[in-house]
Design an enzyme around this catalytic site. Structure first.
Site, PDB file in Angstrom:
ATOM      1  N   CYS A 173       0.815  -1.226   0.000  1.00 40.30           N
ATOM      2  CA  CYS A 173       0.000   0.000   0.000  1.00 40.30           C
ATOM      3  C   CYS A 173       0.844   1.269   0.000  1.00 40.30           C
ATOM      4  O   CYS A 173       1.405   1.614  -1.025  1.00 40.30           O
ATOM      5  CB  CYS A 173      -0.996  -0.048   1.148  1.00 40.30           C
ATOM      6  SG  CYS A 173      -2.333  -1.219   0.787  1.00 40.30           S
TER       7      CYS A 173
ATOM      8  N   HIS B  79      -3.904  -5.550   0.635  1.00 44.96           N
ATOM      9  CA  HIS B  79      -3.442  -6.094   1.915  1.00 44.96           C
ATOM     10  C   HIS B  79      -3.461  -7.624   1.925  1.00 44.96           C
ATOM     11  O   HIS B  79      -4.473  -8.233   2.249  1.00 44.96           O
ATOM     12  CB  HIS B  79      -4.309  -5.562   3.053  1.00 44.96           C
ATOM     13  CG  HIS B  79      -4.057  -4.137   3.383  1.00 44.96           C
ATOM     14  ND1 HIS B  79      -3.181  -3.746   4.372  1.00 44.96           N
ATOM     15  CD2 HIS B  79      -4.532  -2.997   2.838  1.00 44.96           C
ATOM     16  CE1 HIS B  79      -3.132  -2.430   4.433  1.00 44.96           C
ATOM     17  NE2 HIS B  79      -3.951  -1.950   3.504  1.00 44.96           N
TER      18      HIS B  79
ATOM     19  N   GLU C 177      -2.146  -9.539   4.058  1.00 41.47           N
ATOM     20  CA  GLU C 177      -2.289 -10.062   5.430  1.00 41.47           C
ATOM     21  C   GLU C 177      -3.752 -10.222   5.802  1.00 41.47           C
ATOM     22  O   GLU C 177      -4.104 -11.015   6.676  1.00 41.47           O
ATOM     23  CB  GLU C 177      -1.574  -9.162   6.425  1.00 41.47           C
ATOM     24  CG  GLU C 177      -2.328  -7.948   6.879  1.00 41.47           C
ATOM     25  CD  GLU C 177      -2.437  -6.856   5.828  1.00 41.47           C
ATOM     26  OE1 GLU C 177      -3.253  -5.936   6.019  1.00 41.47           O
ATOM     27  OE2 GLU C 177      -1.716  -6.930   4.808  1.00 41.47           O
TER      28      GLU C 177
END
Length: 366
Positions: free
Chosen positions: A257, A343, A345
């Site tokens: 990001c 993202h 994760e």
């Protein structure tokens, strides 16, 4: 501020539009850029994500608070959003392992919230007119005063916010006996990113946003990581210089990001503020290298310039956002570096993109 219950409240947008609702928890006013998240779950992770610092969050899911909060499901030390706008706020919760109610969580952390808002109409308005500054008022301050104060709130374009959420001192995460060592630049890092790296046999030293390349290199890492975070990437001259030094030394580098945008800027690719940005856990992305599709978690209001990236002979696009064709990932052809605009994760999910952490660890092996 004082504790209050269900008094009338408003959301005032910078163009003068007003949405009415009821206050939740504390009384007062809060300012920020209004944006919306389309995720149906994971509100606690959203509220504690440092990338949302300075933003008033509109929840498109009509029910917020119905499963309470859990102390383990946080992405940072506390709430980072500037305020919350929702439709139906649940004062009661039914989750067995909840540690408390969302209302109490808000009161303890002084978050201002407005509910009973027509969020469908609000989101439709933001989609049409773009993200803009706004103020939530739950204490009856006259509209004229609110408009005057709101006019002085800086625009997100050009705003450096990483310094507001980054660690003040370096710290370690994971097992010191792990096989790999990673230096991470904290621009607003999420805890689950660190968990994903630690679970892959990495020991991470996390550095403040203004750390130098020499600081990060002093850990003698196998690779480097540039984190997510809030605000405009262009003012982060220090982080951009760090990325350039890492690339100069051809060490493995992974950016997510804001880190992705910093890597773009380090290679002469400009960034721009998006009309609305991407925020949710249902964004479709295509991996153009493998041809596979991914459903991803996203949270960003800036992006790298696609035309400039396509014209750069040293870089190539690896992922494309299927809704609007914006760049969702890139890599350097002659360096050990890649980054994504979303993202991987993904807490609480989806997990289609977790392979990117495996890819980074594979790069660490040399």
């Amino acid at each position: 501020m004082k504790y209050t219950t269900r008094q009338s409240a408003i959301l005032l947008l910078s163009d003068g539009t007003i949405f009415h609702g009821k206050s939740i928890g504390i009384s007062g006013t809060t300012f920020g850029e209004v944006c919306f998240n389309t995720g149906m779950t994971g509100y606690q992770e959203i509220f504690t994500d440092p990338s949302y610092f300075g933003q008033i969050m509109v929840a498109t899911n009509p029910h917020i608070g119905n499963y309470g909060v859990n102390d383990k499901e946080v992405e940072s030390a506390g709430i980072k959003i500037a305020g919350l706008v929702c439709k139906n706020f649940s004062f009661n919760y039914s989750r067995e392992d909840a540690s408390g109610s969302l209302e109490d969580y808000f009161v303890k952390q002084n978050l201002i919230c407005i509910s009973d808002v027509d969020t469908r109409a609000l989101v439709s308005y933001i989609r049409e007119h773009g993200a803009m500054n706004a103020v939530i008022c739950t204490d009856g301050t006259p509209v004229a005063e609110l408009k005057e104060a709101l006019s002085k709130v800086p625009d997100m374009k050009g705003l450096e916010l990483a310094s507001k959420v980054s660690t003040k001192e370096p710290y370690f995460f994971g097992d010191e006996n792990a096989k790999y060592k990673v230096s991470a630049l904290d621009l607003g890092i999420k805890t689950n990113i660190l968990r994903n790296l630690a679970n892959r046999d990495c020991y991470i030293k996390v550095f403040p946003y203004d750390a130098s390349y020499a600081d990060l290199a002093s850990f003698n890492p196998d690779g480097y990581f540039l984190s997510n975070g809030p605000g405009d990437p262009e003012p982060l001259s220090g982080a951009i210089a760090v990325a350039q030094e890492i690339l100069k030394n051809n060490k493995p580098l992974f950016g997510i990001c804001l880190g992705h945008q910093v890597i773009g800027l380090a290679n002469g690719i400009s960034t721009y503020k998006m009309f609305n940005g991407h925020r949710g856990i249902n964004h479709p992305v295509k991996n153009v290298i493998t041809g596979k599709g991914e459903i991803t978690s996203q949270n960003h209001g800036f992006a790298v310039n696609k035309e400039e990236l396509e014209a750069n002979l040293d870089l190539e696009i690896t992922h494309i956002h299927l809704n609007d064709g914006t760049v969702a990932g890139m890599r350097l052809k002659n360096k050990n570096c890649f980054s994504v605009q979303y993202h991987p994760e993904a807490s609480p999910g989806p997990h289609d993109s977790s392979y990117l952490f495996d890819q980074f660890v594979a790069n660490l092996k040399g």
